[in-house]
Design a protein around this motif. Sequence first.
Motif, short mmCIF file in Angstrom:
data_model
loop_
_atom_site.label_atom_id
_atom_site.label_comp_id
_atom_site.label_asym_id
_atom_site.label_seq_id
_atom_site.Cartn_x
_atom_site.Cartn_y
_atom_site.Cartn_z
N GLN A 2 0.85 -1.18 0.00
CA GLN A 2 0.00 0.00 0.00
C GLN A 2 0.89 1.25 0.00
OE1 GLN A 2 -3.40 0.07 -0.26
NE2 GLN A 2 -3.15 -2.15 -0.57
N PRO A 3 0.45 2.33 -0.64
CA PRO A 3 1.30 3.54 -0.72
C PRO A 3 1.74 4.04 0.66
CG PRO A 3 -0.62 3.76 -2.14
CD PRO A 3 -0.81 2.50 -1.37
N GLU A 4 0.85 3.96 1.64
CA GLU A 4 1.19 4.47 2.97
C GLU A 4 2.20 3.58 3.69
OE1 GLU A 4 -2.78 2.22 3.20
OE2 GLU A 4 -1.82 3.69 1.86
N GLU A 5 2.44 2.38 3.15
CA GLU A 5 3.44 1.49 3.75
C GLU A 5 4.85 1.77 3.25
OE1 GLU A 5 1.01 -2.61 4.65
OE2 GLU A 5 1.48 -2.19 2.55
N ILE A 6 4.98 2.70 2.30
CA ILE A 6 6.29 3.05 1.73
C ILE A 6 6.65 4.44 2.23
CG2 ILE A 6 7.60 3.32 -0.40
CD1 ILE A 6 5.42 1.57 -1.76
#
Length: 676
Positions: A586-590
């Motif tokens: 997920q984008p927020e995990e990067i």
Amino acid sequence: MDIAELKEVEEIIDFQQFNPGYTLYKQGIVFRLFAPRATRITLTIFDHYERSTGADFNMHKDSEGLWNFYYPRQDIVGKWYAYSIFSLDESDFFESTDHFIADPWSKFVTKRNHYLGFAKTKILKQADYDWDGTDFVTPKDPRDLVIYETHIKDMVAHPSAKTYVQGVYNDFREAQIGGINHLKQLGVNAVEFLPLQNFAYYEPPFNEEIANGLTNTWNPHSRNHWGYMTSFHFAPETMYSSDSSYDEEAIVGRHENAVKEVKDLVKALHKEDISVIMDVVYNHASQYDLNPLKYTAKDHYFRLDNVGHYLNDSWTGNDINTSAKYSRKLIVESVKYWMKEFKIDGFRFDLAGIIDWETVDMIREEARKINPDAILIAEPWGGEYKPAGFSDRNWISWNDRIRNGFKGYDPYSNKGLLLGEWSHGTSRFALENFIRGTLKNAEHGLFNTSKHSVNYIESHDGYTLGDFIRLALNPDLRNKSFKNKNEVTKLNEQQMAISKLAALSLFVSQGVTMIHAGQEWARAKLIVDHDNKDKNVGKLDHDSYNKDNETNWLNFSEISLNRDLFNYYQQLIKIRLQSPALRKAQPEEINFKVYKDPLHITFSIDGRSTGDQYDYFISLNGNKELAHEIVLPQGSWQVLADAKSCDFKGIKSIKNTFNVAPSSGVLLRKLRVSNA
């Protein structure tokens, strides 16, 4: 059956139920051809391809411009047919010819090795085929693919492929070194073939005026090796079959070997769990042969100006009007045919920006009725730049922005991060978004989800990645003619470092990964011309579409020159396929870290949402001069890849800090500790 009886039979047949082309129906065969401007059409059936005369039958025109004929027996199966088309229309909206024209819906054609082709349609009865229990090989999530783009012949034509020389389709299946065995050795799980639909391989002879007054001044090789000049969208290319010949004027496709051999190849790939993607060309048609779309309904199939001249937004000579009824029907039905008949897993649509949205939607709907996980990839430009629109329609697209951000667009004037510069218009925040999946809600975003982004830094177009790096570091090579290919292929220390950084950058970016044939050893393309017509012999090639020779053919013995790079790619592929967080987090995990050097990109990935048991820490240093020390999160980190090597089992464990050398990167992982 006499003429009167035949007319009675035709009157009770509902021709509207049949597609254009020929259809075996009851005891006979239905023929249909769309040609609304024609005033008379004769169907000729030939006992042999070479015959210039045969049994002639007049067709009958309906109110929609379709010409129909019912032949009452099936004793012509295995024979050939073609049309003679006549019209009183002398405008540029109708293209006339005295030549026979094959059926646009041909499932199989026989041709002569000549730029006109002289195609005739062979009538075949669908034969049973044993698929050995194999079926489509398509993942639920396209990000689970690592795609290998290649020309089918390039992987078996060079002696180093070690084939049995039994036709390209068979050689790809059976080669000892090239073909399927190379895909298996490398570890990819999808192959994307350049066009396999029947195309115009020959162009007019170089510097010779032909009948229409045209002189080929642009192509000294007089070939279209890549295949982006489709003539028949339902028919497999016969040049690659076991009964083909490359001799001038030879007859190719006399026997229907190509049909079975394509199926044999797809089945063999599926048995290795390799998806088969086929490059298809529906934006334009072949330019110099007797293309049936031009001679049957030019003003319907093509986009024309107000005096009947071809429009050319594709820069290929003509543009297909995909919104026209019978263009759309041909496109959609041919996609369905290749899926049903040959079990093709997916398609890459060339210059798909020219295809209208209604046709795009219909392709998706019909393809996914056959295979819900059908792979649909757009080259989302040509006329318009439309990757965002394709994403809205749940299509995948080639991502040129990540290509340009990492590599650049031109090795002399537009270089990217890998070469220590910023490609025009690319910012640090944009590059971070490219790594996250080039998402719409961030800078330079294109896609609703990373599963719609095909990330690549080399394709069949332009210089190879290896040559791009060579030229960017030493522009003087542009005009150098090399006598010894090994001299340019062998990477020096700096070239090797940047090549590894390029590979690592690509394989840690979210989305679908694609590499091009030979990228894994930084192959060089040197222009070869055995006829001494090309003045650029020995120079690096940036547009090899026309060279069916050692310019394009993969020399697998070159792997030994850059073995370290090949091994690096091989291990990265293993790592990516076993690490879901590297492809679909997920984008927020990067989360990106702040370092002073804008050419130094460092980020962490929490793999929790993907089911990955590891977290990752990645640093990419595009600076060609400066090394950077990075501070690691707490704990012991396993090094999977660094400046020198890559190993999916891990190289070593480190703590606290790591020094990232110039033009290099590092990929680290750590087993996540549960807080439960």
